[in-house]
Structure formats: structure tokens, C-alpha cells
Motif scaffolding. Structure first.
Motif: not given
Length: 207
Positions: A123-127
Motif C-alpha cells: 500500500s506504500s513505498y519509499a524511493a
């Protein structure tokens, strides 16, 4: 692609909104190609393929690599690349297409399959970009249905956490030895899913 570069594609637009203004004076970034690969430009969508009101915009660049929900969208270097961007106004909405040609079509098929599986529970990610000074961007993400999209493609919608309301709809299409990434985004409004559907329908059939 580094995530900072993908600001023009997968969401770092949050960091460089000013770079989104269309120039109207070009249709694609210069492509690089190997002599024995298909030309990536042959897979580009043209402004005539889109509904009335779209126009050519400034190039988004050709950087690409980012990891979405644990899936590296480019696990190996491409043989050839190109990109194109369209807009309806200086503030959008925008449509980008990135084409990557590889020495094996199986690579992108695997990536699409892995991403499709990941999006069922992610439902989410960091980049973050490769530059140590580049900020980390956080995105909420959800699966997306694009009418008429190829069966082996994968689509998702993502929104950045922060004060800049840029929602992006993305469609990754395996196309023989190539990967075609289409992205529709708007600065204040939710993108129209029909834009991706229209662009996907304009792609040539796999030979």
C-alpha cells in the motif's frame, strides 16, 4: 533510473514541479540504440493517437530505474531507450511514455509479474535518488484497472505523501523485448484512466 530523475516519471515530480511545464517544441528525448535491437521510437505514441486537446511537451528525459513495492523496474541495463511527453496545458494533465529495449523479453515479463503480485498487498513505498543529498519520497499505492490494457501488463495509481497533490496512474506493458511505461498524472486532479487506455490502444501489436 534514479528516483530523483524519475521525478519526471514515477513521482519525484513532487520535488521538481517546475520542470513539468511543457515547451511544446519537441516530442521525444534522443534515443540510444544498439544495431541489433528494435528501434524504441517505433513503440512511441504520437499526439494524433490521443484525444483532441493534447499537444507535444518537453522531454521527460530517459532515466528510469526505481524500486516500487520492492520490485526493481529495471534489473538490467537496457540496450536502447527513448521517451516522450504530452500535455493539455502548462499545468497538465500530462502523459509520458518511456520505452526500454532489452536483450531478453523475459526480463520485463518477470518484472510485470512480480509487481502485479506485490501490489496485491503493498500500500506504500519509499524511493530515493542515487545522490546521497536527494530526499526520500513516500508514496501510497494501489492497483489500477486500465480498460483494454494487455493481459500481461500491470497498472497502479500512486500519490505522494506531502503538500503537493500529484496523483499518477502508471501502466507497465511488456512488448516483446521492450518495456513500455505509460504514466498519466495531474497536479491537482485525479488522472482520467481513459488516457492510459487510449495510449495503450495506440501501441503496435507484438510481432
Amino acid at each position: 533510473m534514479t528516483t530523483h530523475r524519475l521525478c519526471r516519471t514515477l513521482g519525484s515530480v513532487v520535488i521538481a514541479v517546475a520542470a513539468l511545464a511543457p515547451s511544446g517544441c519537441g516530442t521525444s528525448a534522443p534515443s540510444t540504440r544498439a544495431a541489433d535491437t528494435v528501434s524504441p521510437s517505433s513503440l512511441l505514441v504520437h499526439v494524433d493517437d490521443l484525444p483532441t486537446g493534447w499537444r507535444s511537451s518537453s522531454s521527460p528525459g530517459t532515466d528510469y530505474r526505481v524500486t516500487v513495492c520492492g520490485v526493481d523496474l529495471e534489473p538490467q541495463a537496457p540496450e536502447a531507450v527513448t521517451s516522450v511527453r504530452f500535455a493539455q496545458s502548462a499545468l497538465g494533465p500530462f502523459l509520458e511514455e518511456h520505452v526500454r529495449v532489452y536483450d531478453s523479453g523475459r526480463t520485463i515479463e518477470d518484472v510485470a509479474e512480480e509487481l502485479r503480485a506485490a501490489l496485491r498487498s503493498c500500500s506504500s513505498y519509499a524511493a530515493r535518488g542515487s545522490d546521497p543529498a536527494s530526499p526520500t519520497a513516500h508514496f501510497s499505492v494501489e492497483p489500477l484497472t486500465v480498460a483494454g490494457a494487455p493481459e500481461d501488463s500491470v497498472a497502479w495509481r500512486q500519490r505522494p505523501d506531502g503538500t503537493v497533490p500529484i496523483t499518477s496512474d502508471l501502466l507497465l506493458v511488456p512488448h516483446g523485448d521492450a518495456a513500455v511505461l505509460l504514466m498519466s498524472y495531474a497536479i491537482r486532479d485525479t488522472p482520467d484512466p481513459a488516457v492510459l487506455a487510449r495510449a495503450a490502444a495506440a501501441l503496435p501489436a507484438v510481432q
